[in-house]
Design a protein around this motif. Structure first.
Motif, PDB file in Angstrom:
ATOM      1  N   ILE A 111      12.383  72.507  48.989  1.00  0.00           N
ATOM      2  CA  ILE A 111      11.351  72.623  50.013  1.00  0.00           C
ATOM      3  C   ILE A 111      10.379  73.758  49.670  1.00  0.00           C
ATOM      4  CG2 ILE A 111      10.921  73.189  52.434  1.00  0.00           C
ATOM      5  CD1 ILE A 111      13.634  71.787  53.012  1.00  0.00           C
ATOM      6  N   GLU A 112      10.901  74.868  49.153  1.00  0.00           N
ATOM      7  CA  GLU A 112      10.042  76.002  48.844  1.00  0.00           C
ATOM      8  C   GLU A 112       9.287  75.825  47.533  1.00  0.00           C
ATOM      9  OE1 GLU A 112      12.694  79.297  48.990  1.00  0.00           O
ATOM     10  OE2 GLU A 112      13.048  79.060  51.125  1.00  0.00           O
TER      11      GLU A 112
ATOM     12  N   PHE B  68       3.070  62.060  42.726  1.00  0.00           N
ATOM     13  CA  PHE B  68       3.261  63.459  43.095  1.00  0.00           C
ATOM     14  C   PHE B  68       4.023  63.506  44.412  1.00  0.00           C
ATOM     15  CE2 PHE B  68       1.612  67.320  45.315  1.00  0.00           C
ATOM     16  CZ  PHE B  68       2.113  68.274  44.442  1.00  0.00           C
ATOM     17  N   THR B  69       5.049  64.353  44.479  1.00  0.00           N
ATOM     18  CA  THR B  69       5.847  64.528  45.690  1.00  0.00           C
ATOM     19  C   THR B  69       5.901  66.014  46.026  1.00  0.00           C
ATOM     20  OG1 THR B  69       7.190  62.598  45.125  1.00  0.00           O
ATOM     21  CG2 THR B  69       8.104  64.125  46.753  1.00  0.00           C
ATOM     22  N   ILE B  70       5.653  66.327  47.299  1.00  0.00           N
ATOM     23  CA  ILE B  70       5.697  67.708  47.767  1.00  0.00           C
ATOM     24  C   ILE B  70       6.306  67.717  49.160  1.00  0.00           C
ATOM     25  CG2 ILE B  70       3.305  67.615  48.625  1.00  0.00           C
ATOM     26  CD1 ILE B  70       3.064  70.615  47.728  1.00  0.00           C
ATOM     27  N   GLN B  71       7.068  68.782  49.471  1.00  0.00           N
ATOM     28  CA  GLN B  71       7.730  68.889  50.765  1.00  0.00           C
ATOM     29  C   GLN B  71       7.416  70.221  51.434  1.00  0.00           C
ATOM     30  OE1 GLN B  71      11.866  68.273  49.446  1.00  0.00           O
ATOM     31  NE2 GLN B  71      11.824  66.359  50.602  1.00  0.00           N
ATOM     32  N   ARG B  72       7.475  70.208  52.772  1.00  0.00           N
ATOM     33  CA  ARG B  72       7.367  71.433  53.559  1.00  0.00           C
ATOM     34  C   ARG B  72       8.317  71.326  54.735  1.00  0.00           C
ATOM     35  NH1 ARG B  72       5.276  72.948  49.825  1.00  0.00           N
ATOM     36  NH2 ARG B  72       3.320  74.007  49.491  1.00  0.00           N
TER      37      ARG B  72
ATOM     38  N   VAL C 131      11.091  70.334  60.993  1.00  0.00           N
ATOM     39  CA  VAL C 131      10.821  68.980  60.508  1.00  0.00           C
ATOM     40  C   VAL C 131      10.553  69.072  59.011  1.00  0.00           C
ATOM     41  CG1 VAL C 131       9.276  66.985  60.658  1.00  0.00           C
ATOM     42  CG2 VAL C 131       9.812  68.295  62.722  1.00  0.00           C
ATOM     43  N   LEU C 132      11.269  68.255  58.243  1.00  0.00           N
ATOM     44  CA  LEU C 132      11.008  68.169  56.816  1.00  0.00           C
ATOM     45  C   LEU C 132       9.919  67.117  56.610  1.00  0.00           C
ATOM     46  CD1 LEU C 132      11.631  68.885  53.868  1.00  0.00           C
ATOM     47  CD2 LEU C 132      13.367  67.062  53.915  1.00  0.00           C
ATOM     48  N   LEU C 133       8.775  67.556  56.093  1.00  0.00           N
ATOM     49  CA  LEU C 133       7.671  66.649  55.773  1.00  0.00           C
ATOM     50  C   LEU C 133       7.673  66.431  54.267  1.00  0.00           C
ATOM     51  CD1 LEU C 133       5.006  65.073  56.292  1.00  0.00           C
ATOM     52  CD2 LEU C 133       3.817  67.279  56.067  1.00  0.00           C
TER      53      LEU C 133
ATOM     54  N   ALA D  94      -3.168  70.382  43.672  1.00  0.00           N
ATOM     55  CA  ALA D  94      -3.604  71.646  44.282  1.00  0.00           C
ATOM     56  C   ALA D  94      -4.067  71.404  45.714  1.00  0.00           C
ATOM     57  CB  ALA D  94      -4.721  72.276  43.454  1.00  0.00           C
ATOM     58  N   GLY D  95      -4.752  70.286  45.932  1.00  0.00           N
ATOM     59  CA  GLY D  95      -5.226  69.955  47.278  1.00  0.00           C
ATOM     60  C   GLY D  95      -4.083  69.756  48.258  1.00  0.00           C
ATOM     61  N   TRP D  96      -3.106  68.935  47.891  1.00  0.00           N
ATOM     62  CA  TRP D  96      -1.975  68.738  48.806  1.00  0.00           C
ATOM     63  C   TRP D  96      -1.255  70.040  49.080  1.00  0.00           C
ATOM     64  CZ3 TRP D  96      -1.871  65.377  52.187  1.00  0.00           C
ATOM     65  CH2 TRP D  96      -2.253  64.046  51.963  1.00  0.00           C
ATOM     66  N   HIS D  97      -1.010  70.811  48.028  1.00  0.00           N
ATOM     67  CA  HIS D  97      -0.295  72.080  48.207  1.00  0.00           C
ATOM     68  C   HIS D  97      -1.053  72.983  49.192  1.00  0.00           C
ATOM     69  CE1 HIS D  97       2.471  75.166  46.174  1.00  0.00           C
ATOM     70  NE2 HIS D  97       1.932  75.763  47.220  1.00  0.00           N
TER      71      HIS D  97
END
Length: 177
Positions: free
Chosen positions: A7-8, A19-23, A119-121, A139-142
């Motif tokens: 997540i981090e 591309f996969t990213i989580q928060r 909530v895990l997105l 970079a945009g999603w992050h």
């Protein structure tokens, strides 16, 4: 892999063009869902645009990244003040999944999973073409998700464009050539 570490971590190319990213975001899930789907809330971290919550419906997103933070930072050359994109909802399972077409670069899925009070997105962006677009999008999603996390936590986000430029350089080092 340790879930908190994932997540981090920065997002990653989980397939050659995906591309996969989580928060991990402050909940409840309905609040995070509202920030994804309601124009007035979404424009605070990404793009405005009304969406009818029904699979198959079209929408238009309007980005004005200069308005996301004060100061906005230095907008890179070649980026307009405003960007518009047509999309369509392809899957909808409120408040757990929203999948949409994403202009000409493929589709994006937003997956929400309750984790206690958080909530895990997970954002999955598919069919990203050449590397230059991958770097801009990653970079945009992050940066946009950092903005969302700040807004949900009641914090003032850092300068959008300065953060985006820094992240683009970092993803240039991290992503496969």
């Amino acid at each position: 892999m340790n879930q908190m570490k994932a997540i981090e971590a920065y997002g990653e190319m989980t397939e050659p063009a995906t591309f996969t990213i989580q928060r991990l975001l402050p909940g409840p899930i309905e609040r995070v869902w509202a920030y994804l789907t309601e124009s007035d809330l979404r424009r605070q971290w990404m793009a405005a645009g009304q969406m009818e919550m029904k699979a198959g419906t079209s929408f238009e997103f309007v980005w004005r990244n200069d308005e996301l933070t004060d100061p906005p930072g230095q907008r890179p050359a070649g980026f307009p003040e405003e960007h518009r994109m047509e999309g369509r909802i392809t899957e909808l399972d409120q408040p757990y999944k929203l999948a949409i077409t994403w202009g000409n670069t493929g589709g994006v899925s937003f997956l929400l999973e309750p984790k206690g009070n958080d909530v895990l997105l997970t954002v999955i962006h598919r069919r990203l073409p050449e590397r230059a677009i991958q770097l801009n999008v990653t970079a945009g999603w992050h940066m946009h998700l950092d903005m969302l996390a700040a807004r949900l936590a009641g914090k003032t986000p850092t300068s959008f464009w300065d953060g985006w430029s820094r992240l683009r350089e970092e993803y240039d080092r991290r992503l496969p050539a």
